[in-house]
Design an enzyme around this catalytic site. Sequence first.
Site, PDB file in Angstrom:
ATOM      1  N   HIS A 172     -14.425   1.697  -5.164  1.00  0.00           N
ATOM      2  CA  HIS A 172     -14.136   2.642  -4.079  1.00  0.00           C
ATOM      3  C   HIS A 172     -15.120   3.803  -4.019  1.00  0.00           C
ATOM      4  O   HIS A 172     -14.869   4.792  -3.325  1.00  0.00           O
ATOM      5  CB  HIS A 172     -12.687   3.125  -4.147  1.00  0.00           C
ATOM      6  CG  HIS A 172     -11.707   1.982  -4.127  1.00  0.00           C
ATOM      7  ND1 HIS A 172     -11.476   1.235  -3.001  1.00  0.00           N
ATOM      8  CD2 HIS A 172     -10.961   1.412  -5.110  1.00  0.00           C
ATOM      9  CE1 HIS A 172     -10.614   0.270  -3.286  1.00  0.00           C
ATOM     10  NE2 HIS A 172     -10.294   0.359  -4.556  1.00  0.00           N
ATOM     11  N   GLU A 221       0.730  -4.940   4.406  1.00  0.00           N
ATOM     12  CA  GLU A 221      -0.284  -5.446   5.335  1.00  0.00           C
ATOM     13  C   GLU A 221      -0.697  -6.841   4.917  1.00  0.00           C
ATOM     14  O   GLU A 221      -0.672  -7.171   3.734  1.00  0.00           O
ATOM     15  CB  GLU A 221      -1.546  -4.551   5.313  1.00  0.00           C
ATOM     16  CG  GLU A 221      -1.470  -3.342   6.205  1.00  0.00           C
ATOM     17  CD  GLU A 221      -2.741  -2.502   6.160  1.00  0.00           C
ATOM     18  OE1 GLU A 221      -3.708  -2.888   5.485  1.00  0.00           O
ATOM     19  OE2 GLU A 221      -2.750  -1.445   6.816  1.00  0.00           O
ATOM     20  N   LYS A 263       0.822  -1.215   0.000  1.00  0.00           N
ATOM     21  CA  LYS A 263       0.000   0.000   0.000  1.00  0.00           C
ATOM     22  C   LYS A 263       0.853   1.261   0.000  1.00  0.00           C
ATOM     23  O   LYS A 263       1.879   1.321   0.677  1.00  0.00           O
ATOM     24  CB  LYS A 263      -0.883   0.045   1.259  1.00  0.00           C
ATOM     25  CG  LYS A 263      -2.027  -0.932   1.290  1.00  0.00           C
ATOM     26  CD  LYS A 263      -2.866  -0.688   2.550  1.00  0.00           C
ATOM     27  CE  LYS A 263      -4.177  -1.443   2.503  1.00  0.00           C
ATOM     28  NZ  LYS A 263      -5.006  -1.156   3.691  1.00  0.00           N
ATOM     29  N   GLU A 286      -7.307   3.565   8.183  1.00  0.00           N
ATOM     30  CA  GLU A 286      -7.091   4.984   7.856  1.00  0.00           C
ATOM     31  C   GLU A 286      -7.973   5.846   8.738  1.00  0.00           C
ATOM     32  O   GLU A 286      -8.978   5.376   9.251  1.00  0.00           O
ATOM     33  CB  GLU A 286      -7.476   5.265   6.389  1.00  0.00           C
ATOM     34  CG  GLU A 286      -6.586   4.612   5.364  1.00  0.00           C
ATOM     35  CD  GLU A 286      -7.115   4.729   3.946  1.00  0.00           C
ATOM     36  OE1 GLU A 286      -7.911   5.650   3.677  1.00  0.00           O
ATOM     37  OE2 GLU A 286      -6.731   3.897   3.116  1.00  0.00           O
ATOM     38  N   ARG A 318     -12.193  14.822   7.967  1.00  0.00           N
ATOM     39  CA  ARG A 318     -13.216  15.722   7.432  1.00  0.00           C
ATOM     40  C   ARG A 318     -14.610  15.224   7.814  1.00  0.00           C
ATOM     41  O   ARG A 318     -14.775  14.104   8.287  1.00  0.00           O
ATOM     42  CB  ARG A 318     -13.131  15.719   5.907  1.00  0.00           C
ATOM     43  CG  ARG A 318     -13.329  14.308   5.351  1.00  0.00           C
ATOM     44  CD  ARG A 318     -13.521  14.229   3.860  1.00  0.00           C
ATOM     45  NE  ARG A 318     -13.996  12.899   3.483  1.00  0.00           N
ATOM     46  CZ  ARG A 318     -13.243  11.841   3.289  1.00  0.00           C
ATOM     47  NH1 ARG A 318     -11.933  11.943   3.426  1.00  0.00           N
ATOM     48  NH2 ARG A 318     -13.775  10.677   2.984  1.00  0.00           N
ATOM     49  N   TYR A 376      -3.333  -9.238   3.703  1.00  0.00           N
ATOM     50  CA  TYR A 376      -4.533  -8.975   2.900  1.00  0.00           C
ATOM     51  C   TYR A 376      -5.726  -9.715   3.507  1.00  0.00           C
ATOM     52  O   TYR A 376      -5.695 -10.939   3.657  1.00  0.00           O
ATOM     53  CB  TYR A 376      -4.314  -9.432   1.458  1.00  0.00           C
ATOM     54  CG  TYR A 376      -5.548  -9.301   0.591  1.00  0.00           C
ATOM     55  CD1 TYR A 376      -6.059  -8.047   0.266  1.00  0.00           C
ATOM     56  CD2 TYR A 376      -6.218 -10.436   0.114  1.00  0.00           C
ATOM     57  CE1 TYR A 376      -7.195  -7.926  -0.522  1.00  0.00           C
ATOM     58  CE2 TYR A 376      -7.352 -10.316  -0.678  1.00  0.00           C
ATOM     59  CZ  TYR A 376      -7.844  -9.057  -0.976  1.00  0.00           C
ATOM     60  OH  TYR A 376      -8.967  -8.938  -1.750  1.00  0.00           O
ATOM     61  N   LEU A 377      -6.753  -8.952   3.875  1.00  0.00           N
ATOM     62  CA  LEU A 377      -7.990  -9.567   4.379  1.00  0.00           C
ATOM     63  C   LEU A 377      -8.909  -9.784   3.183  1.00  0.00           C
ATOM     64  O   LEU A 377      -9.171  -8.859   2.422  1.00  0.00           O
ATOM     65  CB  LEU A 377      -8.640  -8.665   5.432  1.00  0.00           C
ATOM     66  CG  LEU A 377      -7.752  -8.311   6.634  1.00  0.00           C
ATOM     67  CD1 LEU A 377      -8.496  -7.390   7.598  1.00  0.00           C
ATOM     68  CD2 LEU A 377      -7.290  -9.570   7.360  1.00  0.00           C
ATOM     69  N   VAL A 384     -19.383  12.251   3.482  1.00  0.00           N
ATOM     70  CA  VAL A 384     -20.620  12.241   2.687  1.00  0.00           C
ATOM     71  C   VAL A 384     -21.749  11.575   3.487  1.00  0.00           C
ATOM     72  O   VAL A 384     -22.873  12.074   3.546  1.00  0.00           O
ATOM     73  CB  VAL A 384     -20.406  11.480   1.358  1.00  0.00           C
ATOM     74  CG1 VAL A 384     -21.715  11.356   0.586  1.00  0.00           C
ATOM     75  CG2 VAL A 384     -19.341  12.153   0.506  1.00  0.00           C
TER      76      VAL A 384
END
Length: 451
Positions: free
Chosen positions: A235, A200, A158, A287, A291, A202-203, A294
């Site tokens: 995404h 990481e 990543k 993460e 902010r 991977y799940l 949405v």
Amino acid sequence: MFRKILIANRGEIALRIQRACREMGIPTVAVHSTADSDAMHVRLADESVCIGPPAARDSYLHFPAILSAAVVTGADAIHPGYGFLSENARFAEAVEAHGITFIGPSPDHMRMMGDKIAAKTAMAGLGVPLVPGSDGAVEDLDQARRVADQIGYPVLVKAASGGGGRGMKVAHTPGTLEEAWSIARTEARTAFGDDAVYLEKYLDRPRHIELQVLADSHGNVVHFGERDCSLQRRHQKLVEEAGSPALDAAARDALGAVVTAGLHKLGYRNAGTLEFLYQDGQFAFIEMNTRLQVEHPVTEMVCNVDLVREQIRIAAGETLGYGQSDIRFQGHAIECRVTAEDPETFMPAPGRVELYQPPGGLGVRVDSALYAGYVVPPFYDSMVAKLIVHAPTRDEAIARMDRSLLEFAIHGIKTTIPLHRRIIAAPDFRAGDYTIHWLERFVGEAALTKA
Ligand code: MV4
């Protein structure tokens, strides 16, 4: 309290912020590109300033234009909304350098969370659970091999500056690590100008669950529970719910306790969202977003809180005035993001809205800047409305969403309303049985049956 707030955004979120300001008695300044002169956020603002041509880089992303608009109108605070400059630490610094308050976290915290490696390191130190992986950045392929052997395959390479799934590559076996490594690094360098990467485990079938928090500048930190955002395609989230069908109150409370204690230690301020992958009953932090998001309305509906109002109060130095035990989770909320796209091919479909008839009734909320006669411009995000429903139980919320989608009429442009109706009708969705991969399979299957 602020005398005047400039809203550095457009569309439904500009309107959403404006509504909070008006209820608080705070005048607003709208900024807009030449493509948005007729936009609803401009029509309803107390004042508006044209800040440039359609391209976002020359208008909604252009520091000097936005800062001068704030200075000439006498705005003493700027709300960035989501997207655009909302997570730009340099913009927040520039705003503060002009003696204007940035409605958000400190630039240092924004910068920390913008670097996924720094964010993970900070969270690990605060006791927040992570996905097993490298301890910080991985410098070369040799180190990547050692880390991968240790955590076990499959692994994910990543980008530290990553986001939206770019600069991310999975290696299922040692034989494919070198390729994943070089692709991820190249993508990271070209997309973000930063080739720092980390590894990481991977799940393979997680849910995407995120936790909403608020922190004031006096050390009070609370959480408003989780949102399940697993229903996404490339995404882009399509449907979100609060709470997650996969969690119970005990799991939510436990996660919330760790996170709020951690953010208190970090001295974090204003709104934040921590993203987790959830698989086999385990949470793993990936993460943090600094902010307003949405999908914040589903949280507002179940917690009966105005998150934008809270952001503004916090930025003005007020205390929260309530604690975790005052926050109750009532019923269930679901949001469908309606976009101006072909519901089968996902091709953008901007154009003139000939008729606009939003649904109504008990427990129905529509956040949108559409109106009949409006022309959806082709330059920006294709989301045109968020339909949010709230009901005592998840089953009732699903029934309410189903009938609200049936009532919702947007003519003249193609929208994803028909797709949302199919998702809401799907047995897996009704059972709450889905992971981050479910929707892509669902829309892929539909394409296959058609052919
Ligand atoms: C992952 C993952 C599986 N395992 N990390 C995608 C974008 C970025 N925010 C993180 N992402 C993922 N990280 C590990 N260790 C799977 C994804 C992922 C994903 C995550 C959340 C929502 C949708 C997703 C779609 C594809 C992949």
